[in-house]
Design a protein around this motif. Sequence first.
Motif, PDB file in Angstrom:
ATOM      1  N   VAL A 167     -34.953  27.199  12.802  1.00 45.93           N
ATOM      2  CA  VAL A 167     -33.840  26.425  13.095  1.00 45.93           C
ATOM      3  C   VAL A 167     -33.068  26.293  11.501  1.00 45.93           C
ATOM      4  O   VAL A 167     -33.552  26.269  10.643  1.00 45.93           O
ATOM      5  N   ARG A 168     -31.811  26.695  11.708  1.00 48.89           N
ATOM      6  CA  ARG A 168     -30.728  26.930  10.406  1.00 48.89           C
ATOM      7  C   ARG A 168     -29.720  25.835  10.572  1.00 48.89           C
ATOM      8  O   ARG A 168     -29.621  25.178  11.439  1.00 48.89           O
ATOM      9  N   HIS A 209     -32.518  29.094   2.413  1.00 46.62           N
ATOM     10  CA  HIS A 209     -31.619  28.627   3.538  1.00 46.62           C
ATOM     11  C   HIS A 209     -30.373  29.605   3.356  1.00 46.62           C
ATOM     12  O   HIS A 209     -29.771  29.891   2.361  1.00 46.62           O
ATOM     13  N   ASP A 210     -29.547  29.765   4.687  1.00 41.37           N
ATOM     14  CA  ASP A 210     -28.534  30.406   4.608  1.00 41.37           C
ATOM     15  C   ASP A 210     -27.328  29.596   3.803  1.00 41.37           C
ATOM     16  O   ASP A 210     -26.843  30.402   3.039  1.00 41.37           O
ATOM     17  N   CYS A 211     -27.293  28.510   3.816  1.00 42.13           N
ATOM     18  CA  CYS A 211     -26.299  27.655   3.010  1.00 42.13           C
ATOM     19  C   CYS A 211     -26.898  26.226   2.954  1.00 42.13           C
ATOM     20  O   CYS A 211     -27.428  25.870   3.953  1.00 42.13           O
ATOM     21  N   LEU A 269     -39.494  23.579  10.643  1.00 46.70           N
ATOM     22  CA  LEU A 269     -38.050  24.097  11.284  1.00 46.70           C
ATOM     23  C   LEU A 269     -37.505  25.436  10.663  1.00 46.70           C
ATOM     24  O   LEU A 269     -37.019  26.168  11.550  1.00 46.70           O
ATOM     25  N   SER A 270     -37.998  25.727   9.533  1.00 44.62           N
ATOM     26  CA  SER A 270     -37.520  27.096   9.040  1.00 44.62           C
ATOM     27  C   SER A 270     -38.141  28.160   9.669  1.00 44.62           C
ATOM     28  O   SER A 270     -37.692  29.188   9.852  1.00 44.62           O
ATOM     29  N   ILE A 308     -31.718  20.567   5.233  1.00 42.08           N
ATOM     30  CA  ILE A 308     -31.357  21.998   5.500  1.00 42.08           C
ATOM     31  C   ILE A 308     -30.039  21.967   6.252  1.00 42.08           C
ATOM     32  O   ILE A 308     -29.576  23.161   6.446  1.00 42.08           O
ATOM     33  N   GLY A 309     -29.517  20.973   6.479  1.00 46.50           N
ATOM     34  CA  GLY A 309     -28.205  21.031   7.196  1.00 46.50           C
ATOM     35  C   GLY A 309     -28.172  21.477   8.728  1.00 46.50           C
ATOM     36  O   GLY A 309     -27.058  21.597   9.133  1.00 46.50           O
ATOM     37  N   ALA A 310     -29.270  20.904   9.225  1.00 48.23           N
ATOM     38  CA  ALA A 310     -29.444  21.184  10.626  1.00 48.23           C
ATOM     39  C   ALA A 310     -29.143  19.651  11.129  1.00 48.23           C
ATOM     40  O   ALA A 310     -28.559  18.520  10.203  1.00 48.23           O
ATOM     41  N   VAL A 311     -28.874  19.331  12.265  1.00 44.91           N
ATOM     42  CA  VAL A 311     -28.264  18.282  12.895  1.00 44.91           C
ATOM     43  C   VAL A 311     -29.062  17.657  13.710  1.00 44.91           C
ATOM     44  O   VAL A 311     -29.913  18.455  14.677  1.00 44.91           O
TER      45      VAL A 311
END
Length: 194
Positions: free
Chosen positions: A25-26, A117-119, A20-21, A51-54
Amino acid sequence: GKEVSYAKFNRDVDGIIRYLSESNVRYGNRVAWLGFNHYIAVEIFFACAAIGAVFVPINWRLSADEIDGILEDCNPSLIVFQDKDFQEGLNYKYKDMVSLSTLIEKASNGYLNKISHDCGPTEDSIVLISYTSGSTGKPKGVMINQLAIYSNYQMSVEAHSLTENDSLLNVLPIFHVGGLNILVTAGLLVGARV
């Protein structure tokens, strides 16, 4: 007919996180699943949570037009489809689609190297969009956050007296919150056999 240990599940989730990364995908991006119940779909859900994805599981019983409407509504960064029959049934043309077999191949390289990850996700981070039946119109995406998933886990463990010694059989579709959350997620979080 396949057994997956928790160690393998963890390695698979790590591999999916890496995939995903690498697919950009963020945090906050949607990852749609179009297929039947499959343990890899659950691993995708856990990878998204990490990672905080949906995660957006799509009701495969819907018509192509209805599925297209959901995809246009949720605007996924990536669509994972179980096999080409699912892809060929779509009118929605999307450049970032991957088959389950390709995902398995690309994500099978074991543990993660350090990925930034961004956050990171918080308890308020949306982790799941579950689409309603649309009985009063078009299906609507219900956004479910990490805290709601965790709260459901706690309630399921208490309501069913779940322990790591239990064996659970899920017969509900995972595109429905009952199929994904009532026992599958709760069972995995408590360490049961699902």
